[in-house]
Motif scaffolding. Structure first.
Motif, mmCIF file in Angstrom:
data_model
loop_
_atom_site.group_PDB
_atom_site.id
_atom_site.type_symbol
_atom_site.label_atom_id
_atom_site.label_comp_id
_atom_site.label_asym_id
_atom_site.label_seq_id
_atom_site.Cartn_x
_atom_site.Cartn_y
_atom_site.Cartn_z
ATOM 1 N N THR A 71 44.046 91.059 39.072
ATOM 2 C CA THR A 71 42.880 91.312 38.221
ATOM 3 C C THR A 71 42.320 92.703 38.442
ATOM 4 O O THR A 71 41.708 93.295 37.549
ATOM 5 C CB THR A 71 41.786 90.268 38.508
ATOM 6 N N TYR A 72 42.545 93.248 39.641
ATOM 7 C CA TYR A 72 42.087 94.601 39.958
ATOM 8 C C TYR A 72 42.719 95.628 39.030
ATOM 9 O O TYR A 72 42.120 96.668 38.735
ATOM 10 C CB TYR A 72 42.441 94.895 41.412
ATOM 11 N N TYR A 73 43.916 95.321 38.543
ATOM 12 C CA TYR A 73 44.607 96.235 37.636
ATOM 13 C C TYR A 73 44.415 95.868 36.167
ATOM 14 O O TYR A 73 44.955 96.532 35.286
ATOM 15 C CB TYR A 73 46.108 96.252 37.942
ATOM 16 N N GLY A 74 43.689 94.764 35.921
ATOM 17 C CA GLY A 74 43.493 94.314 34.548
ATOM 18 C C GLY A 74 44.378 93.151 34.173
ATOM 19 O O GLY A 74 44.453 92.774 33.001
ATOM 20 N N GLY A 75 45.061 92.575 35.153
ATOM 21 C CA GLY A 75 45.944 91.454 34.891
ATOM 22 C C GLY A 75 45.227 90.119 34.904
ATOM 23 O O GLY A 75 43.996 90.044 35.011
ATOM 24 N N SER A 76 46.024 89.042 34.823
ATOM 25 C CA SER A 76 45.460 87.699 34.724
ATOM 26 C C SER A 76 45.258 87.032 36.074
ATOM 27 O O SER A 76 44.707 85.933 36.153
ATOM 28 C CB SER A 76 46.371 86.818 33.867
ATOM 29 N N GLY A 77 45.726 87.649 37.136
ATOM 30 C CA GLY A 77 45.478 87.132 38.476
ATOM 31 C C GLY A 77 46.474 86.098 38.952
ATOM 32 O O GLY A 77 46.234 85.429 39.959
ATOM 33 N N VAL A 78 47.617 85.981 38.259
ATOM 34 C CA VAL A 78 48.643 85.048 38.705
ATOM 35 C C VAL A 78 49.425 85.695 39.850
ATOM 36 O O VAL A 78 49.767 86.877 39.792
ATOM 37 C CB VAL A 78 49.596 84.687 37.543
ATOM 38 N N GLY A 79 49.728 84.907 40.901
ATOM 39 C CA GLY A 79 50.474 85.461 42.018
ATOM 40 C C GLY A 79 50.813 84.432 43.049
ATOM 41 O O GLY A 79 50.872 83.223 42.753
ATOM 42 N N PRO B 266 53.100 86.790 34.266
ATOM 43 C CA PRO B 266 53.615 87.176 32.955
ATOM 44 C C PRO B 266 53.625 88.699 32.781
ATOM 45 O O PRO B 266 52.671 89.387 33.171
ATOM 46 C CB PRO B 266 52.628 86.528 31.991
ATOM 47 N N LEU B 267 54.720 89.200 32.215
ATOM 48 C CA LEU B 267 54.836 90.638 31.938
ATOM 49 C C LEU B 267 54.398 91.440 33.164
ATOM 50 O O LEU B 267 53.579 92.357 33.078
ATOM 51 C CB LEU B 267 54.001 91.036 30.719
ATOM 52 N N ALA B 268 54.989 91.102 34.289
ATOM 53 C CA ALA B 268 54.517 91.692 35.540
ATOM 54 C C ALA B 268 55.667 91.890 36.500
ATOM 55 O O ALA B 268 56.787 91.424 36.281
ATOM 56 C CB ALA B 268 53.443 90.802 36.167
ATOM 57 N N ALA B 269 55.378 92.614 37.567
ATOM 58 C CA ALA B 269 56.368 92.896 38.597
ATOM 59 C C ALA B 269 55.740 92.708 39.961
ATOM 60 O O ALA B 269 54.539 92.934 40.158
ATOM 61 C CB ALA B 269 56.898 94.319 38.441
ATOM 62 N N LEU B 270 56.587 92.302 40.893
ATOM 63 C CA LEU B 270 56.176 92.133 42.287
ATOM 64 C C LEU B 270 57.021 93.026 43.176
ATOM 65 O O LEU B 270 58.220 93.206 42.942
ATOM 66 C CB LEU B 270 56.364 90.675 42.736
ATOM 67 N N TRP B 271 56.382 93.573 44.214
ATOM 68 C CA TRP B 271 57.101 94.179 45.326
ATOM 69 C C TRP B 271 56.873 93.278 46.535
ATOM 70 O O TRP B 271 55.727 93.023 46.934
ATOM 71 C CB TRP B 271 56.569 95.576 45.657
#
Length: 731
Positions: free
Chosen positions: A680-688, A713-718
């Protein structure tokens, strides 16, 4: 024609042989050419005056002095009647300022410090301060220095030819820093051409075109930076480049929306780049150019920075402060072509000097410019020394060579019959190949630790391989294929991405054939292409999410990184050099979130050697999931040379949340989420994954461990191992 008549006609190639002081019949004869003078007197060092006789109505004065020995440090007192009297040191009593070795090296095209001899240099000769002028114009019949110091009168200061080298030289006492000047050149066809100095160190502000005498005074404070650079290898370190056009990065709204100066940028840009975590900035060409709309890619002053933002010393201060902030400076450089402006390089001495005479080789069909003649050794010398000039005189950390593909191919943008094959019948420009190899060999031998990068868009082999292995010798090559395929993939609606999945994975087929930089440059956000944000599909939330995942994928992919200014906060409109970036967008949390992501990507990237230490070694990369096209999912791992550190990238490029998605892992233990673009800090939906996942001893994707991961969704993880508490297996 007599010497006097040649002088008056502005046709004398060796005025020093006639003017000045010369032995004659046991005495010394002094001659001077002072048009419009009423009387001229020689002033001896002891103050004694001796009148000269006017021996030619055109303004030749002459007198014989008894009891005088050469060399003779006299002055001339010139009376112009009602216009007054001046006292000057005679320019024609001084020896050449260029030595025999310099002439030899210039003539052979092997003078690596050409700028130290050609151009205009403030010097002291025989106790007299003045400016030494020198210019290469081998086909000229005569050359004069003209400027505000001689009323732009080409008769007053003719230069002497230094023989077959083609160099013309003159020392002008009393001319100092800030003087405006040009060269008046008598061409072989009798035409008089007024030309700016090709090696001028400063120029007038456009639309004015005169050269300006510059005497650098900046005292460098970056010794520690330069010493560390000399001992380092750019190939094995992190590199995240912020590409900048100085004139439009940020404007000053309090003063008519003017561009910031070099000194203002030294503070503001260095602070911003440091805060954002970039390791380097790359400047669109800062070399002098008359047309703002060319963005600097049509250069007329190769040795002078554009005066739009300040003085040459101001640019030195800019670089110095960037270094003191821990930021390297890369300069775009344009040896591929130059504009036809009549005051500059085009037909400089009345002949095709810097360019090819044959328009099939000398004219560029795309840009309406002229192509350098790389087969002429003096032209190669001009360009190679120019690159060294910016590295040594301005402490630049690298040179990025523009439009290399246009240099390598004789048929670049040409139809059949519009180009001339090489001696073997091929389309390779062997002269350009030789020049690029020479450029890289000289640069790396003289400036260890610097960067040379090629913008090369074809499959030319070995661009970033050493010349002794048959390569062109660049340190890096822009990966235009990666850029094209990646943007093409991300522009597809996710529902269709399954059919284009390998546009995303294909880059790894060739990722280690060159030392690549991954560029999302200015070329991708101009000419109607829109911004990176507007390229993304879907509604506004999806566009921003796609952009965030693109950046995370780019920063994790093998290769160094380059991002054009404004894209780090999701500029909404395409870039224009006529306006500032839209900094007000940062008032919107969505745009501030993109900026925060780029800042965090840079920080996490620099902190994790697995993401950069083996950028150019295929043993440091392996796929853990490359074929989940229906899911729009990819996953890959990176490691360090010693395998002590490893990092995993997982991308879900569909708008669906994928719960309990099993991902193979190369080692056990806890894996933390170093980056989650859906935060959410980046503007996302907070899924993780609540900060991380625990590996299970279940083999998956060819890996000895795995974990069920929630893919936003429409996201990437490191994913990074928390600690070395589990066994590791290479794929």
């Amino acid at each position: 024609m007599s010497d006097a008549d040649q002088l008056i006609a502005r046709q004398h190639a060796n005025p020093h042989a006639y003017l000045g002081a010369h032995p004659e019949n046991g005495s010394v004869v002094v001659r001077t050419f002072r048009p419009a003078a009423s009387t001229v007197e020689v002033v001896a060092p002891d103050g004694k005056h001796s009148a000269l006789e006017q021996v030619h109505p055109g303004g030749i004065f002459e007198g014989h002095l008894k009891g005088v020995k050469l060399p003779y440090a006299y002055q001339l007192e010139v009376n112009y009647g009602d216009s007054g009297t001046i006292t000057i040191d005679d320019p024609y009593r001084f020896l050449p300022t260029i030595g025999e070795l310099d002439v030899h090296l210039l003539g052979e095209g092997r003078h690596e410090e050409l700028w130290d001899r050609l151009g205009a240099h403030v010097r002291e000769l025989d106790g007299v301060v003045g400016t030494a002028f020198a210019v290469w114009a081998p086909s000229a019949r005569a050359v004069s220095v003209v400027g505000d110091f001689n009323f732009w009168d080409g008769r007053i200061h003719p230069m002497r030819s230094l023989g077959s080298s083609g160099v013309w030289e003159l020392f002008l006492p009393g001319v100092g820093e800030g003087a405006h000047y040009k060269y008046e050149i008598l061409a072989p066809d009798g035409e008089i051409r007024l030309k700016a100095d090709p090696v001028a160190f400063e120029t007038e502000l456009p639309p004015k075109t005169a050269s300006v005498v510059h005497d650098p005074k900046h005292e460098w404070l970056d010794e520690a930076w330069v010493a560390e650079r000399r001992e380092s290898s750019a190939l094995e370190g992190p590199m995240s480049i912020y590409e900048v056009h100085l004139g439009s990065w940020r404007l000053n709204p309090l003063e008519g929306n003017r561009a910031l100066t070099y000194l203002e940028l030294a503070d503001e840009l260095s602070a911003y780049a440091k805060d954002m975590g970039f390791t380097h900035i790359e400047l669109l060409p800062v070399m002098a150019h008359p047309f703002t709309g060319s963005w600097g890619y049509q250069v007329t002053g190769y040795f002078a920075p554009t005066p739009r933002f300040g003085s040459p010393d101001d640019l030195r201060e800019f670089v110095d402060r960037l270094h003191q902030s821990g930021i390297g400076v890369i300069l775009d450089w344009v040896p591929a072509h130059f504009p036809r402006d009549d005051f500059a390089l085009a037909r400089f001495d009345g002949t095709a000097l810097y360019e090819h005479a044959d328009p099939r080789r000398g004219a560029h069909p795309d840009w309406g410019t002229l192509v350098f003649n790389y087969g002429r050794h003096e032209v190669r010398n001009f360009l190679v020394s120019n690159a060294l000039f910016w590295l040594e005189e301005y402490h630049a950390d690298g040179i990025r060579v523009d439009a290399v593909a246009s240099m390598l191919y004789l048929d670049y943008s040409r139809e059949a019959g519009e180009w001339v094959p090489n001696q073997y019948g091929g389309n390779e420009d062997l002269d350009a190949v030789g020049f690029l190899k020479e450029f890289n060999e000289v640069v790396y031998s003289r400036s260890p630790g610097v960067i040379s990068a090629a913008e090369e868009s074809t499959a030319w082999p070995g661009v970033s391989r050493p010349t002794y292995l048959g390569g062109l010798g660049f340190g890096f090559k822009w990966n235009m294929g990666w850029m094209h395929d990646t943007l093409a993939y991300f522009q597809h609606d996710p529902i269709y991405r399954r059919y284009h999945h390998h546009e995303l994975t294909f880059s790894l087929v060739y990722a280690f054939t060159e030392n690549f930089i991954l560029p999302l440059s200015h070329d991708e956000v101009v000419h109607g292409k829109g911004s990176l944000l507007t390229k993304m599909p879907g509604d506004r939330w999806q566009k921003l999410a796609n952009l965030r995942s693109l950046y995370a994928y780019m920063w994790a992919h093998p290769g160094k990184k380059l991002l054009f200014m404004g894209q780090e906060f999701a500029q909404e409109v395409e870039w224009s050099e006529n306006r500032s970036l839209d900094w007000h967008l940062l008032e919107n949390p969505e745009h501030a979130g993109i900026q925060s992501l780029v800042r965090d990507l840079n920080a996490a990237y620099k902190a994790e050697p697995a993401l950069w230490e083996m950028d150019f070694d295929g043993n440091g990369f392996w796929w853990t999931e490359a074929n989940a096209a229906d899911d729009n999912v990819i996953a890959f791992a990176r490691r360090t040379k010693d395998s002590e550190r490893v990092a995993l990238f997982v991308g879900n490029f569909s708008p669906a949340v994928r719960d309990n998605y099993r991902i193979g892992l190369p080692r056990g233990g806890r894996w933390r989420e170093a980056v989650n673009t859906d935060a959410t800090y980046y503007g996302g939906s907070g899924v993780g994954n609540m900060g991380g996942v625990d590996a299970e001893a279940i083999g998956w994707h060819g890996q000895p461990f795995s974990a069920e991961v929630t893919l936003p969704p429409l996201a990437a993880l490191w994913l990074i191992p928390d600690a070395d508490d589990g066994p590791e297996e290479d794929a």
